[in-house]
Design a protein around this motif. Sequence first.
Motif, PDB file in Angstrom:
ATOM      1  N   VAL A   1       0.812  -1.218   0.000  1.00  0.00           N
ATOM      2  CA  VAL A   1       0.000   0.000   0.000  1.00  0.00           C
ATOM      3  C   VAL A   1       0.847   1.271   0.000  1.00  0.00           C
ATOM      4  CG1 VAL A   1      -1.745   1.312   1.287  1.00  0.00           C
ATOM      5  CG2 VAL A   1      -2.021  -1.160   0.963  1.00  0.00           C
ATOM      6  N   PRO A   2       1.859   1.391   0.879  1.00  0.00           N
ATOM      7  CA  PRO A   2       2.622   2.647   0.882  1.00  0.00           C
ATOM      8  C   PRO A   2       3.275   2.990  -0.465  1.00  0.00           C
ATOM      9  CG  PRO A   2       3.078   1.418   2.884  1.00  0.00           C
ATOM     10  CD  PRO A   2       2.293   0.512   1.968  1.00  0.00           C
ATOM     11  N   SER A   3       3.808   1.978  -1.159  1.00  0.00           N
ATOM     12  CA  SER A   3       4.498   2.258  -2.427  1.00  0.00           C
ATOM     13  C   SER A   3       3.582   2.158  -3.633  1.00  0.00           C
ATOM     14  CB  SER A   3       5.675   1.304  -2.618  1.00  0.00           C
ATOM     15  OG  SER A   3       5.206  -0.012  -2.898  1.00  0.00           O
ATOM     16  N   GLY A   4       2.468   1.406  -3.492  1.00  0.00           N
ATOM     17  CA  GLY A   4       1.577   1.188  -4.623  1.00  0.00           C
ATOM     18  C   GLY A   4       2.074   0.134  -5.595  1.00  0.00           C
ATOM     19  N   HIS A   5       3.127  -0.609  -5.229  1.00  0.00           N
ATOM     20  CA  HIS A   5       3.704  -1.621  -6.115  1.00  0.00           C
ATOM     21  C   HIS A   5       3.135  -3.013  -5.823  1.00  0.00           C
ATOM     22  CE1 HIS A   5       6.992   1.429  -6.355  1.00  0.00           C
ATOM     23  NE2 HIS A   5       6.736   1.190  -7.632  1.00  0.00           N
ATOM     24  N   ARG A   6       2.957  -3.778  -6.889  1.00  0.00           N
ATOM     25  CA  ARG A   6       2.571  -5.179  -6.742  1.00  0.00           C
ATOM     26  C   ARG A   6       3.795  -5.936  -6.230  1.00  0.00           C
ATOM     27  NH1 ARG A   6      -0.343  -7.064 -11.579  1.00  0.00           N
ATOM     28  NH2 ARG A   6       1.480  -6.163 -12.552  1.00  0.00           N
ATOM     29  N   VAL A   7       3.626  -6.715  -5.162  1.00  0.00           N
ATOM     30  CA  VAL A   7       4.748  -7.445  -4.583  1.00  0.00           C
ATOM     31  C   VAL A   7       4.652  -8.953  -4.808  1.00  0.00           C
ATOM     32  CG1 VAL A   7       5.293  -5.680  -2.874  1.00  0.00           C
ATOM     33  CG2 VAL A   7       3.662  -7.481  -2.293  1.00  0.00           C
ATOM     34  N   ALA A   8       3.482  -9.438  -5.209  1.00  0.00           N
ATOM     35  CA  ALA A   8       3.334 -10.875  -5.473  1.00  0.00           C
ATOM     36  C   ALA A   8       2.076 -11.115  -6.293  1.00  0.00           C
ATOM     37  CB  ALA A   8       3.248 -11.664  -4.173  1.00  0.00           C
ATOM     38  N   THR A   9       2.102 -12.211  -7.037  1.00  0.00           N
ATOM     39  CA  THR A   9       0.922 -12.707  -7.750  1.00  0.00           C
ATOM     40  C   THR A   9       0.755 -14.163  -7.364  1.00  0.00           C
ATOM     41  OG1 THR A   9       1.225 -11.177  -9.592  1.00  0.00           O
ATOM     42  CG2 THR A   9      -0.125 -13.117 -10.001  1.00  0.00           C
ATOM     43  N   LEU A  10      -0.433 -14.525  -6.887  1.00  0.00           N
ATOM     44  CA  LEU A  10      -0.734 -15.882  -6.427  1.00  0.00           C
ATOM     45  C   LEU A  10      -1.767 -16.510  -7.350  1.00  0.00           C
ATOM     46  CD1 LEU A  10      -1.252 -14.903  -2.681  1.00  0.00           C
ATOM     47  CD2 LEU A  10       0.880 -15.663  -3.755  1.00  0.00           C
ATOM     48  N   GLN A  11      -1.544 -17.723  -7.768  1.00  0.00           N
ATOM     49  CA  GLN A  11      -2.487 -18.442  -8.624  1.00  0.00           C
ATOM     50  C   GLN A  11      -3.654 -18.895  -7.759  1.00  0.00           C
ATOM     51  OE1 GLN A  11      -1.908 -18.643 -11.912  1.00  0.00           O
ATOM     52  NE2 GLN A  11      -3.891 -19.555 -12.250  1.00  0.00           N
ATOM     53  N   SER A  12      -4.852 -18.374  -7.998  1.00  0.00           N
ATOM     54  CA  SER A  12      -5.984 -18.683  -7.117  1.00  0.00           C
ATOM     55  C   SER A  12      -6.789 -19.889  -7.572  1.00  0.00           C
ATOM     56  CB  SER A  12      -6.903 -17.470  -6.972  1.00  0.00           C
ATOM     57  OG  SER A  12      -7.496 -17.138  -8.200  1.00  0.00           O
ATOM     58  N   ALA A  13      -6.927 -20.095  -8.869  1.00  0.00           N
ATOM     59  CA  ALA A  13      -7.695 -21.245  -9.371  1.00  0.00           C
ATOM     60  C   ALA A  13      -7.334 -21.461 -10.830  1.00  0.00           C
ATOM     61  CB  ALA A  13      -9.190 -20.999  -9.234  1.00  0.00           C
ATOM     62  N   ALA A  14      -7.380 -22.697 -11.253  1.00  0.00           N
ATOM     63  CA  ALA A  14      -7.027 -23.026 -12.633  1.00  0.00           C
ATOM     64  C   ALA A  14      -8.005 -22.405 -13.623  1.00  0.00           C
ATOM     65  CB  ALA A  14      -6.971 -24.531 -12.808  1.00  0.00           C
ATOM     66  N   ASP A  15      -9.277 -22.408 -13.290  1.00  0.00           N
ATOM     67  CA  ASP A  15     -10.299 -21.871 -14.191  1.00  0.00           C
ATOM     68  C   ASP A  15     -11.391 -21.237 -13.343  1.00  0.00           C
ATOM     69  OD1 ASP A  15     -11.883 -21.260 -16.362  1.00  0.00           O
ATOM     70  OD2 ASP A  15     -12.727 -23.265 -16.501  1.00  0.00           O
ATOM     71  N   GLN A  16     -11.294 -19.970 -13.114  1.00  0.00           N
ATOM     72  CA  GLN A  16     -12.239 -19.286 -12.249  1.00  0.00           C
ATOM     73  C   GLN A  16     -13.387 -18.724 -13.069  1.00  0.00           C
ATOM     74  OE1 GLN A  16     -10.457 -16.855  -9.403  1.00  0.00           O
ATOM     75  NE2 GLN A  16     -12.357 -16.372  -8.422  1.00  0.00           N
ATOM     76  N   GLN A  17     -14.522 -19.371 -12.983  1.00  0.00           N
ATOM     77  CA  GLN A  17     -15.698 -18.937 -13.724  1.00  0.00           C
ATOM     78  C   GLN A  17     -16.680 -18.161 -12.856  1.00  0.00           C
ATOM     79  OE1 GLN A  17     -16.060 -19.280 -17.014  1.00  0.00           O
ATOM     80  NE2 GLN A  17     -14.041 -20.193 -17.057  1.00  0.00           N
ATOM     81  N   SER A  18     -16.596 -18.362 -11.544  1.00  0.00           N
ATOM     82  CA  SER A  18     -17.541 -17.698 -10.650  1.00  0.00           C
ATOM     83  C   SER A  18     -16.825 -16.628  -9.839  1.00  0.00           C
ATOM     84  CB  SER A  18     -18.158 -18.735  -9.703  1.00  0.00           C
ATOM     85  OG  SER A  18     -17.131 -19.337  -8.935  1.00  0.00           O
ATOM     86  N   ASP A  19     -17.622 -15.803  -9.171  1.00  0.00           N
ATOM     87  CA  ASP A  19     -17.029 -14.800  -8.293  1.00  0.00           C
ATOM     88  C   ASP A  19     -16.245 -15.492  -7.197  1.00  0.00           C
ATOM     89  OD1 ASP A  19     -18.054 -12.695  -9.690  1.00  0.00           O
ATOM     90  OD2 ASP A  19     -19.798 -12.430  -8.393  1.00  0.00           O
ATOM     91  N   GLY A  20     -15.140 -14.919  -6.840  1.00  0.00           N
ATOM     92  CA  GLY A  20     -14.310 -15.485  -5.795  1.00  0.00           C
ATOM     93  C   GLY A  20     -14.053 -14.454  -4.718  1.00  0.00           C
ATOM     94  N   VAL A  21     -13.261 -14.854  -3.760  1.00  0.00           N
ATOM     95  CA  VAL A  21     -12.897 -13.972  -2.666  1.00  0.00           C
ATOM     96  C   VAL A  21     -11.459 -14.271  -2.267  1.00  0.00           C
ATOM     97  CG1 VAL A  21     -13.756 -15.529  -0.868  1.00  0.00           C
ATOM     98  CG2 VAL A  21     -13.620 -13.086  -0.423  1.00  0.00           C
ATOM     99  N   ALA A  22     -10.754 -13.252  -1.856  1.00  0.00           N
ATOM    100  CA  ALA A  22      -9.405 -13.396  -1.321  1.00  0.00           C
ATOM    101  C   ALA A  22      -9.309 -12.520  -0.085  1.00  0.00           C
ATOM    102  CB  ALA A  22      -8.363 -12.992  -2.348  1.00  0.00           C
ATOM    103  N   THR A  23      -8.736 -13.064   0.975  1.00  0.00           N
ATOM    104  CA  THR A  23      -8.627 -12.323   2.223  1.00  0.00           C
ATOM    105  C   THR A  23      -7.409 -12.791   3.003  1.00  0.00           C
ATOM    106  OG1 THR A  23      -9.894 -11.569   4.148  1.00  0.00           O
ATOM    107  CG2 THR A  23     -10.079 -13.900   3.583  1.00  0.00           C
ATOM    108  N   PHE A  24      -6.985 -11.974   3.928  1.00  0.00           N
ATOM    109  CA  PHE A  24      -5.918 -12.334   4.851  1.00  0.00           C
ATOM    110  C   PHE A  24      -6.520 -13.037   6.060  1.00  0.00           C
ATOM    111  CE2 PHE A  24      -3.796  -8.892   2.591  1.00  0.00           C
ATOM    112  CZ  PHE A  24      -2.489  -9.353   2.501  1.00  0.00           C
ATOM    113  N   SER A  25      -5.759 -13.936   6.671  1.00  0.00           N
ATOM    114  CA  SER A  25      -6.166 -14.495   7.955  1.00  0.00           C
ATOM    115  C   SER A  25      -6.104 -13.371   8.996  1.00  0.00           C
ATOM    116  CB  SER A  25      -5.261 -15.663   8.353  1.00  0.00           C
ATOM    117  OG  SER A  25      -3.914 -15.228   8.488  1.00  0.00           O
ATOM    118  N   ASP A  26      -6.763 -13.572  10.127  1.00  0.00           N
ATOM    119  CA  ASP A  26      -6.819 -12.533  11.154  1.00  0.00           C
ATOM    120  C   ASP A  26      -5.442 -12.108  11.642  1.00  0.00           C
ATOM    121  OD1 ASP A  26      -9.565 -12.437  11.026  1.00  0.00           O
ATOM    122  OD2 ASP A  26      -9.881 -13.722  12.770  1.00  0.00           O
ATOM    123  N   ASP A  27      -4.484 -13.039  11.660  1.00  0.00           N
ATOM    124  CA  ASP A  27      -3.139 -12.711  12.127  1.00  0.00           C
ATOM    125  C   ASP A  27      -2.215 -12.260  10.991  1.00  0.00           C
ATOM    126  OD1 ASP A  27      -2.621 -15.087  10.796  1.00  0.00           O
ATOM    127  OD2 ASP A  27      -2.036 -16.183  12.604  1.00  0.00           O
ATOM    128  N   GLY A  28      -2.726 -12.250   9.739  1.00  0.00           N
ATOM    129  CA  GLY A  28      -1.955 -11.792   8.596  1.00  0.00           C
ATOM    130  C   GLY A  28      -0.916 -12.782   8.089  1.00  0.00           C
TER     131      GLY A  28
END
Length: 79
Positions: free
Chosen positions: A34-61
């Motif tokens: 957030v402070p720099s505005g730079h992308r720091v990682a890209t994570l593969q979430s699903a092989a074929d995402q056809q439906s709406d998804g969600v991504a979140t951090f665990s409570d402890d980060g």
Amino acid sequence: MPQRHWQSGASPSFSPDGRELLTLDGDHVDVWDVPSGHRVATLQSAADQQSDGVATFSDDGRFVIAASSDVRVFATAGG
């Protein structure tokens, strides 16, 4: 950071300390510093995402959880 980056219907998610932001875009999750505005990682979430998804951090980060047609859990750099 692009203004319109995340998938329609998916809300961006901040880390518990507010320093990172997750955006879901099709089959991947981007992690942004957030402070720099730079992308720091890209994570593969699903092989074929056809439906709406969600991504979140665990409570402890320590983990990123991405869910759509499947669920994936990623350890963060601090985790």
